[in-house]
Design a protein around this motif. Structure first.
Motif, PDB file in Angstrom:
ATOM      1  N   LYS A 174      -6.118 -19.302 -26.060  1.00  0.00           N
ATOM      2  CA  LYS A 174      -5.259 -18.117 -26.111  1.00  0.00           C
ATOM      3  C   LYS A 174      -6.068 -16.852 -25.844  1.00  0.00           C
ATOM      4  CE  LYS A 174      -2.011 -15.692 -29.182  1.00  0.00           C
ATOM      5  NZ  LYS A 174      -1.372 -15.727 -30.521  1.00  0.00           N
ATOM      6  N   ALA A 177      -6.990 -16.700 -22.138  1.00  0.00           N
ATOM      7  CA  ALA A 177      -5.819 -16.299 -21.356  1.00  0.00           C
ATOM      8  C   ALA A 177      -5.615 -14.789 -21.420  1.00  0.00           C
ATOM      9  CB  ALA A 177      -4.576 -17.024 -21.884  1.00  0.00           C
ATOM     10  N   SER A 183      -2.203 -17.494 -17.836  1.00  0.00           N
ATOM     11  CA  SER A 183      -1.474 -18.240 -18.854  1.00  0.00           C
ATOM     12  C   SER A 183      -2.382 -19.251 -19.555  1.00  0.00           C
ATOM     13  CB  SER A 183      -0.294 -18.979 -18.221  1.00  0.00           C
ATOM     14  OG  SER A 183      -0.761 -20.040 -17.404  1.00  0.00           O
ATOM     15  N   LYS A 185      -1.654 -22.306 -20.024  1.00  0.00           N
ATOM     16  CA  LYS A 185      -1.596 -23.521 -19.212  1.00  0.00           C
ATOM     17  C   LYS A 185      -2.629 -23.463 -18.085  1.00  0.00           C
ATOM     18  CE  LYS A 185       0.072 -27.409 -17.671  1.00  0.00           C
ATOM     19  NZ  LYS A 185      -0.156 -28.672 -18.420  1.00  0.00           N
TER      20      LYS A 185
END
Length: 216
Positions: A174, A177, A183, A185
């Protein structure tokens, strides 16, 4: 009175470019003349060909292949390159110098210091922030296995290197990102690719791999 050093500023962040140019105009009035600015490799190569500057102030990580690609494509006898980067990682410093830069300073540098560095590079000197000079000396002394580092890192894209370094430093997906404006992902995809290309199996192994190569 000596002529001002003719400079092209290359960085993919528009706000940072404007800040650098403002600093150079304030601290280097009469000493530095900014001819143009560029945000990626193609723009930088075009600017170098058009203006034939004395010095290119060059970010290391750029869209289109990075600062080394600019130096490879933007060669001219009268132009010298000074890297200005947020990165102080050994592989960035060594790789950039091997690519043809005459110096490497970090973005913590002050305006007057940057003007001095530009002037010195234009005069033919090699200029490094103090800690970074140690990387270059270690590389020539054989303390850093430059060839091995480059061979491993050449398998990774610029984005994969950024993700690798942050993950190896202990960032959560996180946090990576958020730092890179991608993101979670996408971070996971890059991380899987990094581990596969480097033939590692975990974050712990990646951290040890990066630490052994002084990439953190």
């Amino acid at each position: 009175m000596t002529s001002p050093v003719r400079v092209v500023v290359v960085d993919d962040h528009a706000m940072f470019r404007r800040g650098v140019i403002a600093e150079l105009e304030a601290a280097g009035a009469g000493e530095v003349e900014v001819l143009a600015q560029a945000a990626d490799v193609d723009e930088a190569v075009t600017a170098v060909a058009a203006h034939r500057p004395d010095v290119v102030l060059l970010d290391v990580h750029l869209p289109g292949g990075g600062g080394v690609e600019v130096m490879r494509r933007g060669q001219s006898p009268e132009t010298r390159y000074l890297a200005l980067s947020v990165s102080d990682a050994a592989e960035d410093v060594i790789g950039t110098i091997r690519g043809g830069a005459r110096g490497y300073v970090t973005k913590t540098i002050t305006g007057p210091e940057l003007v001095s560095a530009i002037r010195r590079v234009a005069d033919g000197d090699a200029v490094f922030s103090p800690r970074l000079a140690g990387f270059v000396l270690d590389a020539f002394a054989g303390s850093i296995e430059v060839a091995a580092v480059d061979e491993d890192l050449d398998r990774l894209t610029e984005r994969e290197r950024e993700v690798m370094r942050l993950i190896a430093r202990g960032y959560a997906y996180k946090e990576v990102a958020k730092e890179l404006f991608i993101s979670i992902k996408t971070v996971e995809t890059h991380m899987s690719s990094v581990l596969r290309k480097l033939q590692l199996s975990s974050r712990h192994e990646l951290s040890r791999w990066a630490s052994d190569r002084r990439l953190l």
